[in-house]
Design an enzyme around this catalytic site. Structure first.
Site, PDB file in Angstrom:
ATOM      1  N   HIS A 152     -16.466 -56.854 -14.791  1.00  0.00           N
ATOM      2  CA  HIS A 152     -17.922 -56.792 -14.971  1.00  0.00           C
ATOM      3  C   HIS A 152     -18.490 -55.401 -14.704  1.00  0.00           C
ATOM      4  O   HIS A 152     -19.618 -55.112 -15.081  1.00  0.00           O
ATOM      5  CB  HIS A 152     -18.634 -57.842 -14.105  1.00  0.00           C
ATOM      6  CG  HIS A 152     -18.680 -57.541 -12.639  1.00  0.00           C
ATOM      7  ND1 HIS A 152     -17.729 -57.995 -11.760  1.00  0.00           N
ATOM      8  CD2 HIS A 152     -19.567 -56.850 -11.907  1.00  0.00           C
ATOM      9  CE1 HIS A 152     -18.047 -57.594 -10.538  1.00  0.00           C
ATOM     10  NE2 HIS A 152     -19.149 -56.894 -10.608  1.00  0.00           N
ATOM     11  N   ASP A 182     -11.643 -61.248 -13.666  1.00  0.00           N
ATOM     12  CA  ASP A 182     -12.600 -60.178 -13.374  1.00  0.00           C
ATOM     13  C   ASP A 182     -11.890 -58.889 -12.954  1.00  0.00           C
ATOM     14  O   ASP A 182     -12.257 -58.239 -11.978  1.00  0.00           O
ATOM     15  CB  ASP A 182     -13.592 -60.605 -12.290  1.00  0.00           C
ATOM     16  CG  ASP A 182     -14.777 -59.646 -12.207  1.00  0.00           C
ATOM     17  OD1 ASP A 182     -15.113 -59.029 -13.233  1.00  0.00           O
ATOM     18  OD2 ASP A 182     -15.368 -59.509 -11.108  1.00  0.00           O
ATOM     19  N   SER A 262     -18.688 -53.394  -6.148  1.00  0.00           N
ATOM     20  CA  SER A 262     -17.725 -54.073  -7.016  1.00  0.00           C
ATOM     21  C   SER A 262     -16.634 -53.129  -7.487  1.00  0.00           C
ATOM     22  O   SER A 262     -16.904 -52.038  -7.975  1.00  0.00           O
ATOM     23  CB  SER A 262     -18.430 -54.649  -8.238  1.00  0.00           C
ATOM     24  OG  SER A 262     -19.153 -55.795  -7.899  1.00  0.00           O
TER      25      SER A 262
END
Length: 422
Positions: A152, A182, A262
């Protein structure tokens, strides 16, 4: 459940709990139903304007911590953090030493994308947006430096920029992604990295995430709020956690995982990477619930992505299309409700298209393209941006069999010119 990405804009309330939310923890893991997940811990939005040898993933420049004990050192304990008072009066903590050794292997990633939005007058206009995430240097091949991050962080990108510890920035390409887990690997050409920068960066040392224990101290490093690398500290709160949209058993930690973290590193007390930070729980009643993908569980996926050919996006008019007129996302919720595999449910195929010739019919679920998993139409279109008209790709499809069970097989599809088909 559809993924929701609500972006933080400077000038808004800076509390990350008020920003992007993502999914819910699964009930079967005992997580509260009301807990919402922040957009995988990513993303600050501001409106502005690949063959590696798998055996080298743990090799490279090691990041062992330095010996904190010195001949004239006096050790003390303050708030459970071990401090070492050096004879010259300098005080160093284990966390500071670990961070100093690990920082060279963590990078900031900036994702520039162009989105089409409805204008005030009903037309469509393009808007450039910027988002921030993190990455971990995990190796290199003869021509590229390889960095792992979250899918993402890089999805939807038109331009990716990687910034190193010395703040030098270099454009990067996506080498491969796995939407279900992911995960993504991006590549930076070695020829584009200055010698001075190459002297400062390092390949991360990967630990064994299967050996971690609840209560073990951990350190998180990442590009929080896009300000550049920062550090937080906590413990392993739990293991084997599960949240919607990520096909992995996650590490839960109370180390602060904020938007921009992230793809960053979760380290153990030896300075080894044991997790890839990916999400946090965000609600007024929730505190200290961040999540990371265990590196040992992700290693096989990462190695596969590292060994892929690095491709660049093809001009829109030259892109090849499978021939799907209409397709629907099979999300995790839909998958569990109807017993279907996650991916793209094909509801209509263009006659004479590559998909039609390959025998793909209504009711087929596409789960991967050239070995890269796709969890919806956007992920499928994202992958197709790298292939030209006339190229042949391998689709992994699942079709309903006897008793309603789905059967998986690979089919080759020659890409055609696009019209309304994808």
């Amino acid at each position: 459940m559809d993924h929701q990405y609500n972006y933080y804009t400077p000038g808004q309330d800076s509390d990350p709990q008020n920003h992007s939310e993502y999914g819910q923890p699964k009930k079967k893991k005992g997580a509260p139903k009301w807990v919402k997940m922040v957009c995988y811990g990513l993303i600050i939005g501001v409106t502005a304007s690949a063959a590696f040898q798998t055996s080298n993933i743990v090799a490279g420049k090691l990041l062992g911590t330095k010996d904190a004990e010195k001949s004239a050192a006096k050790q003390e304990s303050v708030n459970n953090t071990k401090l070492t008072t050096v004879s010259d009066g300098t005080v160093e903590s284990d966390v500071a030493e670990i961070t100093k050794n690990a920082m060279p292997s963590v990078v900031s990633i900036t994702n520039m994308s162009v989105q089409q939005v409805l204008s005030f007058f009903g037309g469509v206009q393009e808007r450039t947006s910027e988002s921030a995430g993190s990455g971990i240097i995990i190796g290199q091949n003869d021509t590229e430096l390889l960095i792992v991050t979250n899918n993402h962080v890089v999805e939807g990108s038109d331009t990716l920029t990687v910034s190193f510890i010395d703040e030098e920035s270099v454009e990067a390409n996506v080498k491969g992604t796995d939407a279900n887990r992911d995960l993504a690997v991006v590549a930076v050409e070695l020829s584009k990295i200055k010698d001075s920068t190459r002297d400062k960066i390092a390949v991360a040392t990967l630990g064994d995430s299967e050996q971690i224990q609840v209560g073990e101290e951990v350190i998180a490093i990442g590009n929080a709020l896009g300000y550049g690398q920062s550090v937080t500290k906590g413990i392993v709160s739990a293991t084997g956690r599960s949240i919607d949209g990520i096909d992995s058993s996650l590490i839960q930690t109370d180390a602060a995982i904020n938007p921009g973290n992230s793809g960053g590193a979760l380290l153990n007390a030896k300075g080894e990477v044991i997790g890839i930070n990916t999400a946090k729980a965000a609600m007024n009643a929730v505190e200290g619930m961040g999540y990371a993908i265990p590196v040992s569980e992700a290693q096989a996926t990462i190695e596969g992505l590292m060994n892929r050919e690095t491709r660049t996006k093809v001009a829109e008019e030259e892109r090849g299309y499978i021939g799907i007129v209409n397709g629907e996302d099979v999300t995790q919720d839909v998958s569990e409700m109807y017993g279907m595999p996650m991916g793209v449910y094909v509801s209509e195929i263009a006659r004479g298209s590559g998909a039609d010739k390959a025998g793909i019919t209504k009711g087929t679920v596409i789960t991967a393209l050239n070995g890269i998993s796709v969890n919806g139409m956007e992920a499928l279109k994202e992958q197709l941006q790298y292939y030209r008209i006339g190229e042949t790709v391998t689709l992994t499809i699942e079709t309903p069999g006897k008793g309603g069970e789905y059967e998986s097989k690979d089919v080759e599809v020659t890409l055609g010119a696009g019209s309304t088909a994808k």
